[in-house]
Design a protein around this motif. Structure first.
Motif, PDB file in Angstrom:
ATOM      1  N   ASN A  52       0.803  -1.221   0.000  1.00 36.40           N
ATOM      2  CA  ASN A  52       0.000   0.000   0.000  1.00 36.40           C
ATOM      3  C   ASN A  52       0.836   1.270   0.000  1.00 36.40           C
ATOM      4  O   ASN A  52       0.623   2.149  -0.830  1.00 36.40           O
ATOM      5  CB  ASN A  52      -0.959   0.019   1.190  1.00 36.40           C
ATOM      6  CG  ASN A  52      -1.647   1.359   1.329  1.00 36.40           C
ATOM      7  OD1 ASN A  52      -1.159   2.235   2.054  1.00 36.40           O
ATOM      8  ND2 ASN A  52      -2.749   1.536   0.642  1.00 36.40           N
ATOM      9  N   VAL A  53       1.763   1.403   0.920  1.00 34.19           N
ATOM     10  CA  VAL A  53       2.530   2.646   1.032  1.00 34.19           C
ATOM     11  C   VAL A  53       3.302   2.912  -0.253  1.00 34.19           C
ATOM     12  O   VAL A  53       3.245   4.014  -0.809  1.00 34.19           O
ATOM     13  CB  VAL A  53       3.463   2.611   2.262  1.00 34.19           C
ATOM     14  CG1 VAL A  53       4.404   3.801   2.275  1.00 34.19           C
ATOM     15  CG2 VAL A  53       2.635   2.575   3.547  1.00 34.19           C
ATOM     16  N   ALA A  54       3.999   1.915  -0.747  1.00 35.02           N
ATOM     17  CA  ALA A  54       4.768   2.087  -1.979  1.00 35.02           C
ATOM     18  C   ALA A  54       3.843   2.413  -3.154  1.00 35.02           C
ATOM     19  O   ALA A  54       4.144   3.289  -3.968  1.00 35.02           O
ATOM     20  CB  ALA A  54       5.577   0.833  -2.278  1.00 35.02           C
ATOM     21  N   ALA A  55       2.716   1.731  -3.244  1.00 36.48           N
ATOM     22  CA  ALA A  55       1.793   1.922  -4.369  1.00 36.48           C
ATOM     23  C   ALA A  55       1.189   3.323  -4.368  1.00 36.48           C
ATOM     24  O   ALA A  55       1.160   3.993  -5.408  1.00 36.48           O
ATOM     25  CB  ALA A  55       0.692   0.864  -4.320  1.00 36.48           C
ATOM     26  N   VAL A  56       0.717   3.772  -3.224  1.00 31.94           N
ATOM     27  CA  VAL A  56       0.077   5.086  -3.146  1.00 31.94           C
ATOM     28  C   VAL A  56       1.099   6.191  -3.409  1.00 31.94           C
ATOM     29  O   VAL A  56       0.805   7.155  -4.123  1.00 31.94           O
ATOM     30  CB  VAL A  56      -0.638   5.259  -1.793  1.00 31.94           C
ATOM     31  CG1 VAL A  56      -1.105   6.684  -1.599  1.00 31.94           C
ATOM     32  CG2 VAL A  56      -1.821   4.294  -1.704  1.00 31.94           C
ATOM     33  N   HIS A  57       2.308   6.036  -2.889  1.00 26.56           N
ATOM     34  CA  HIS A  57       3.341   7.042  -3.144  1.00 26.56           C
ATOM     35  C   HIS A  57       3.763   7.025  -4.610  1.00 26.56           C
ATOM     36  O   HIS A  57       4.017   8.086  -5.200  1.00 26.56           O
ATOM     37  CB  HIS A  57       4.546   6.839  -2.225  1.00 26.56           C
ATOM     38  CG  HIS A  57       4.252   7.244  -0.817  1.00 26.56           C
ATOM     39  ND1 HIS A  57       4.230   8.546  -0.401  1.00 26.56           N
ATOM     40  CD2 HIS A  57       3.946   6.500   0.277  1.00 26.56           C
ATOM     41  CE1 HIS A  57       3.934   8.602   0.881  1.00 26.56           C
ATOM     42  NE2 HIS A  57       3.747   7.370   1.314  1.00 26.56           N
ATOM     43  N   PHE A  58       3.830   5.857  -5.211  1.00 31.04           N
ATOM     44  CA  PHE A  58       4.157   5.766  -6.636  1.00 31.04           C
ATOM     45  C   PHE A  58       3.081   6.471  -7.457  1.00 31.04           C
ATOM     46  O   PHE A  58       3.386   7.253  -8.359  1.00 31.04           O
ATOM     47  CB  PHE A  58       4.293   4.301  -7.057  1.00 31.04           C
ATOM     48  CG  PHE A  58       4.808   4.124  -8.457  1.00 31.04           C
ATOM     49  CD1 PHE A  58       6.138   3.825  -8.679  1.00 31.04           C
ATOM     50  CD2 PHE A  58       3.966   4.253  -9.547  1.00 31.04           C
ATOM     51  CE1 PHE A  58       6.624   3.658  -9.976  1.00 31.04           C
ATOM     52  CE2 PHE A  58       4.436   4.100 -10.841  1.00 31.04           C
ATOM     53  CZ  PHE A  58       5.770   3.803 -11.055  1.00 31.04           C
ATOM     54  N   CYS A  59       1.827   6.187  -7.150  1.00 31.51           N
ATOM     55  CA  CYS A  59       0.697   6.815  -7.848  1.00 31.51           C
ATOM     56  C   CYS A  59       0.810   8.334  -7.770  1.00 31.51           C
ATOM     57  O   CYS A  59       0.747   9.025  -8.789  1.00 31.51           O
ATOM     58  CB  CYS A  59      -0.614   6.344  -7.218  1.00 31.51           C
ATOM     59  SG  CYS A  59      -2.049   7.370  -7.625  1.00 31.51           S
ATOM     60  N   THR A  60       0.985   8.837  -6.575  1.00 30.87           N
ATOM     61  CA  THR A  60       1.078  10.287  -6.376  1.00 30.87           C
ATOM     62  C   THR A  60       2.266  10.868  -7.134  1.00 30.87           C
ATOM     63  O   THR A  60       2.138  11.876  -7.837  1.00 30.87           O
ATOM     64  CB  THR A  60       1.178  10.616  -4.871  1.00 30.87           C
ATOM     65  OG1 THR A  60       0.027  10.081  -4.206  1.00 30.87           O
ATOM     66  CG2 THR A  60       1.252  12.111  -4.635  1.00 30.87           C
ATOM     67  N   GLY A  61       3.416  10.227  -7.029  1.00 32.50           N
ATOM     68  CA  GLY A  61       4.606  10.717  -7.710  1.00 32.50           C
ATOM     69  C   GLY A  61       4.446  10.720  -9.215  1.00 32.50           C
ATOM     70  O   GLY A  61       4.860  11.670  -9.891  1.00 32.50           O
ATOM     71  N   TYR A  62       3.843   9.681  -9.747  1.00 32.49           N
ATOM     72  CA  TYR A  62       3.629   9.597 -11.196  1.00 32.49           C
ATOM     73  C   TYR A  62       2.753  10.754 -11.669  1.00 32.49           C
ATOM     74  O   TYR A  62       3.100  11.475 -12.611  1.00 32.49           O
ATOM     75  CB  TYR A  62       2.982   8.253 -11.550  1.00 32.49           C
ATOM     76  CG  TYR A  62       2.817   8.038 -13.029  1.00 32.49           C
ATOM     77  CD1 TYR A  62       3.749   7.309 -13.751  1.00 32.49           C
ATOM     78  CD2 TYR A  62       1.726   8.562 -13.726  1.00 32.49           C
ATOM     79  CE1 TYR A  62       3.607   7.104 -15.117  1.00 32.49           C
ATOM     80  CE2 TYR A  62       1.579   8.369 -15.086  1.00 32.49           C
ATOM     81  CZ  TYR A  62       2.520   7.646 -15.780  1.00 32.49           C
ATOM     82  OH  TYR A  62       2.373   7.459 -17.136  1.00 32.49           O
ATOM     83  N   LEU A  63       1.615  10.929 -11.016  1.00 33.55           N
ATOM     84  CA  LEU A  63       0.659  11.946 -11.446  1.00 33.55           C
ATOM     85  C   LEU A  63       1.197  13.360 -11.244  1.00 33.55           C
ATOM     86  O   LEU A  63       1.060  14.214 -12.126  1.00 33.55           O
ATOM     87  CB  LEU A  63      -0.671  11.756 -10.710  1.00 33.55           C
ATOM     88  CG  LEU A  63      -1.406  10.453 -11.044  1.00 33.55           C
ATOM     89  CD1 LEU A  63      -2.599  10.245 -10.121  1.00 33.55           C
ATOM     90  CD2 LEU A  63      -1.849  10.430 -12.500  1.00 33.55           C
TER      91      LEU A  63
END
Length: 136
Positions: A52-63
């Motif tokens: 979860n933490v890695a995924a949500v941070h990746f999502c935010t960083g990408y966008l």
């Protein structure tokens, strides 16, 4: 009889919840972000998922990174940006939440490049007023 009904109701509830939790679990290959569906999987990773933490941070960083690139590219005085968010701009979380909801409502774009889908959403949500370009 009452116990049997409770057991059956519990089994039905469990049967309906298991496929949802399995389907929404993020997988390591989602981090390759091959398409918009992968990105939405990352953005909607359940809190109890180990990634979860890695995924949500990746999502935010990408966008955020894609949007910052757009801002940088169209920062000049004569530029015509692709999207024009309102003033004041929505918060980062509001914008991401709106994007995710929009993307989930448009599964036909799931196999497209995530950045293309992101800008399709933003152009629909926050279009720019077209101005006439001066003649050369």
């Amino acid at each position: 009889m009452r116990v049997k009904r409770l057991i059956i109701k519990g089994m039905v509830l469990l049967a309906t919840l298991l496929p949802m939790s399995y389907a929404s679990a993020v997988m390591e290959e989602d981090f390759l972000v091959r398409n918009a569906e992968d990105l939405i999987d990352l953005c909607t990773t359940p809190r109890d998922d180990p990634l979860n933490v890695a995924a949500v941070h990746f999502c935010t960083g990408y966008l955020v990174g894609a949007y910052h690139y757009h801002d940088s590219l169209y920062s000049g005085p004569d530029s015509q940006p692709l999207v024009c968010p309102p003033d004041p701009k929505p918060t980062r979380q509001q914008a991401i939440s709106e994007f995710v909801s929009w993307a989930q409502a448009h599964p036909e774009y799931g196999n497209e490049r995530p950045v293309d889908v992101m800008f399709r959403f933003m152009a629909e949500k926050w279009p720019c007023k077209k101005t006439a370009r001066p003649s050369d």
